[in-house]
Design a protein around this motif. Structure first.
Motif, PDB file in Angstrom:
ATOM      1  N   GLY A  84      29.478 -19.448-113.949  1.00  0.00           N
ATOM      2  CA  GLY A  84      29.840 -20.791-113.489  1.00  0.00           C
ATOM      3  C   GLY A  84      31.260 -20.856-112.941  1.00  0.00           C
ATOM      4  O   GLY A  84      31.508 -21.451-111.897  1.00  0.00           O
ATOM      5  N   CYS A  85      32.205 -20.237-113.654  1.00  0.00           N
ATOM      6  CA  CYS A  85      33.599 -20.232-113.190  1.00  0.00           C
ATOM      7  C   CYS A  85      33.739 -19.505-111.867  1.00  0.00           C
ATOM      8  O   CYS A  85      34.459 -19.968-110.972  1.00  0.00           O
ATOM      9  CB  CYS A  85      34.515 -19.591-114.227  1.00  0.00           C
ATOM     10  SG  CYS A  85      34.669 -20.528-115.752  1.00  0.00           S
ATOM     11  N   LEU A  86      33.063 -18.368-111.743  1.00  0.00           N
ATOM     12  CA  LEU A  86      33.145 -17.610-110.493  1.00  0.00           C
ATOM     13  C   LEU A  86      32.594 -18.441-109.326  1.00  0.00           C
ATOM     14  O   LEU A  86      33.154 -18.425-108.222  1.00  0.00           O
ATOM     15  CB  LEU A  86      32.405 -16.284-110.620  1.00  0.00           C
ATOM     16  CG  LEU A  86      33.038 -15.274-111.580  1.00  0.00           C
ATOM     17  CD1 LEU A  86      32.104 -14.093-111.820  1.00  0.00           C
ATOM     18  CD2 LEU A  86      34.386 -14.807-111.066  1.00  0.00           C
ATOM     19  N   THR A  87      31.543 -19.183-109.571  1.00  0.00           N
ATOM     20  CA  THR A  87      30.987 -20.077-108.542  1.00  0.00           C
ATOM     21  C   THR A  87      32.005 -21.156-108.182  1.00  0.00           C
ATOM     22  O   THR A  87      32.245 -21.434-107.007  1.00  0.00           O
ATOM     23  CB  THR A  87      29.674 -20.724-109.043  1.00  0.00           C
ATOM     24  OG1 THR A  87      28.742 -19.693-109.333  1.00  0.00           O
ATOM     25  CG2 THR A  87      29.106 -21.676-108.022  1.00  0.00           C
ATOM     26  N   GLU A  88      32.626 -21.757-109.193  1.00  0.00           N
ATOM     27  CA  GLU A  88      33.618 -22.807-108.962  1.00  0.00           C
ATOM     28  C   GLU A  88      34.835 -22.277-108.202  1.00  0.00           C
ATOM     29  O   GLU A  88      35.354 -22.940-107.301  1.00  0.00           O
ATOM     30  CB  GLU A  88      34.055 -23.422-110.294  1.00  0.00           C
ATOM     31  CG  GLU A  88      32.976 -24.222-110.966  1.00  0.00           C
ATOM     32  CD  GLU A  88      33.304 -24.601-112.400  1.00  0.00           C
ATOM     33  OE1 GLU A  88      32.602 -25.474-112.927  1.00  0.00           O
ATOM     34  OE2 GLU A  88      34.247 -24.026-113.004  1.00  0.00           O
ATOM     35  N   VAL A  89      35.288 -21.076-108.546  1.00  0.00           N
ATOM     36  CA  VAL A  89      36.454 -20.489-107.872  1.00  0.00           C
ATOM     37  C   VAL A  89      36.150 -20.237-106.401  1.00  0.00           C
ATOM     38  O   VAL A  89      36.958 -20.567-105.519  1.00  0.00           O
ATOM     39  CB  VAL A  89      36.913 -19.191-108.576  1.00  0.00           C
ATOM     40  CG1 VAL A  89      37.898 -18.412-107.726  1.00  0.00           C
ATOM     41  CG2 VAL A  89      37.519 -19.515-109.932  1.00  0.00           C
ATOM     42  N   ARG A  90      34.996 -19.653-106.108  1.00  0.00           N
ATOM     43  CA  ARG A  90      34.623 -19.424-104.705  1.00  0.00           C
ATOM     44  C   ARG A  90      34.576 -20.741-103.938  1.00  0.00           C
ATOM     45  O   ARG A  90      35.070 -20.843-102.812  1.00  0.00           O
ATOM     46  CB  ARG A  90      33.272 -18.707-104.612  1.00  0.00           C
ATOM     47  CG  ARG A  90      33.356 -17.225-104.890  1.00  0.00           C
ATOM     48  CD  ARG A  90      32.071 -16.494-104.541  1.00  0.00           C
ATOM     49  NE  ARG A  90      30.963 -16.864-105.406  1.00  0.00           N
ATOM     50  CZ  ARG A  90      30.652 -16.259-106.546  1.00  0.00           C
ATOM     51  NH1 ARG A  90      31.377 -15.251-106.966  1.00  0.00           N
ATOM     52  NH2 ARG A  90      29.621 -16.649-107.257  1.00  0.00           N
ATOM     53  N   PHE A  91      33.990 -21.748-104.543  1.00  0.00           N
ATOM     54  CA  PHE A  91      33.876 -23.075-103.925  1.00  0.00           C
ATOM     55  C   PHE A  91      35.263 -23.670-103.683  1.00  0.00           C
ATOM     56  O   PHE A  91      35.560 -24.171-102.595  1.00  0.00           O
ATOM     57  CB  PHE A  91      33.036 -23.969-104.846  1.00  0.00           C
ATOM     58  CG  PHE A  91      32.657 -25.291-104.254  1.00  0.00           C
ATOM     59  CD1 PHE A  91      31.672 -25.375-103.274  1.00  0.00           C
ATOM     60  CD2 PHE A  91      33.250 -26.460-104.695  1.00  0.00           C
ATOM     61  CE1 PHE A  91      31.297 -26.602-102.748  1.00  0.00           C
ATOM     62  CE2 PHE A  91      32.886 -27.683-104.178  1.00  0.00           C
ATOM     63  CZ  PHE A  91      31.905 -27.754-103.193  1.00  0.00           C
ATOM     64  N   ALA A  92      36.129 -23.601-104.694  1.00  0.00           N
ATOM     65  CA  ALA A  92      37.487 -24.153-104.580  1.00  0.00           C
ATOM     66  C   ALA A  92      38.277 -23.455-103.482  1.00  0.00           C
ATOM     67  O   ALA A  92      38.985 -24.102-102.699  1.00  0.00           O
ATOM     68  CB  ALA A  92      38.214 -24.030-105.915  1.00  0.00           C
ATOM     69  N   ARG A  93      38.165 -22.149-103.404  1.00  0.00           N
ATOM     70  CA  ARG A  93      38.900 -21.400-102.371  1.00  0.00           C
ATOM     71  C   ARG A  93      38.382 -21.730-100.982  1.00  0.00           C
ATOM     72  O   ARG A  93      39.168 -21.846-100.044  1.00  0.00           O
ATOM     73  CB  ARG A  93      38.831 -19.904-102.658  1.00  0.00           C
ATOM     74  CG  ARG A  93      39.700 -19.527-103.842  1.00  0.00           C
ATOM     75  CD  ARG A  93      39.789 -18.052-104.062  1.00  0.00           C
ATOM     76  NE  ARG A  93      40.764 -17.778-105.121  1.00  0.00           N
ATOM     77  CZ  ARG A  93      40.639 -16.806-105.998  1.00  0.00           C
ATOM     78  NH1 ARG A  93      39.610 -15.986-105.940  1.00  0.00           N
ATOM     79  NH2 ARG A  93      41.554 -16.632-106.922  1.00  0.00           N
ATOM     80  N   LYS A  94      37.071 -21.893-100.841  1.00  0.00           N
ATOM     81  CA  LYS A  94      36.502 -22.285 -99.537  1.00  0.00           C
ATOM     82  C   LYS A  94      37.012 -23.662 -99.120  1.00  0.00           C
ATOM     83  O   LYS A  94      37.188 -23.929 -97.941  1.00  0.00           O
ATOM     84  CB  LYS A  94      34.967 -22.307 -99.592  1.00  0.00           C
ATOM     85  CG  LYS A  94      34.333 -20.952 -99.627  1.00  0.00           C
ATOM     86  CD  LYS A  94      34.356 -20.332 -98.262  1.00  0.00           C
ATOM     87  CE  LYS A  94      33.583 -19.031 -98.265  1.00  0.00           C
ATOM     88  NZ  LYS A  94      33.692 -18.328 -97.016  1.00  0.00           N
ATOM     89  N   MET A  95      37.274 -24.514-100.102  1.00  0.00           N
ATOM     90  CA  MET A  95      37.799 -25.854 -99.825  1.00  0.00           C
ATOM     91  C   MET A  95      39.310 -25.850 -99.611  1.00  0.00           C
ATOM     92  O   MET A  95      39.894 -26.861 -99.255  1.00  0.00           O
ATOM     93  CB  MET A  95      37.465 -26.806-100.978  1.00  0.00           C
ATOM     94  CG  MET A  95      36.003 -27.127-101.064  1.00  0.00           C
ATOM     95  SD  MET A  95      35.558 -28.243-102.440  1.00  0.00           S
ATOM     96  CE  MET A  95      37.041 -29.098-102.842  1.00  0.00           C
TER      97      MET A  95
END
Length: 125
Positions: A84-95
């Motif tokens: 879940g954290c890895l998904t959130e980090v990828r999403f945050a960086r894309k944003m």
């Protein structure tokens, strides 16, 4: 004209699934206390409005919806071992969000962010 201070929204990301929920609540609460100060609103996935036993995918979707409205992300220890954290980090960086480690936030990145955003930034106490 009234001068309103922009509120910085900081999303906490840390491992939850597979852990004791009481321990996770304590860890997230301690992190929230550490970074909360005037001008900072802490956003926690533990407060996403879903019951603890809801499906993982439902929690992820709601957490990403919460993350969309944030300015930065703070990673709790163990994040790198959490799907879940890895998904959130990828999403945050894309944003384009600022992503900081809980203990090892780089001072120059933090200072640059504060200079670019005329708000009171949080500081580790």
């Amino acid at each position: 004209m009234e001068n309103k201070q922009k509120i910085l929204r900081a999303y906490l990301s840390g491992p939850i699934s597979g852990y004791d929920m009481n321990e996770r609540r304590k860890a997230f609460s301690e992190a929230e206390e550490l970074i909360h100060e005037p001008g900072v609103e802490v956003v926690s996935p533990l407060n996403n409005g879903l019951p603890d036993d809801a499906e993982w995918s439902d929690h992820m979707l709601r957490d990403l919806e919460m993350l969309i409205d944030c300015d930065m992300m703070v990673l709790l220890p163990g994040w790198q071992h959490s799907r879940g954290c890895l998904t959130e980090v990828r999403f945050a960086r894309k944003m384009g969000l600022l992503v900081l480690g809980y203990h090892e936030a780089e001072q120059r990145e933090y200072e640059r962010y504060c200079k670019e955003h005329p708000i009171q930034c949080w500081k580790q106490k």
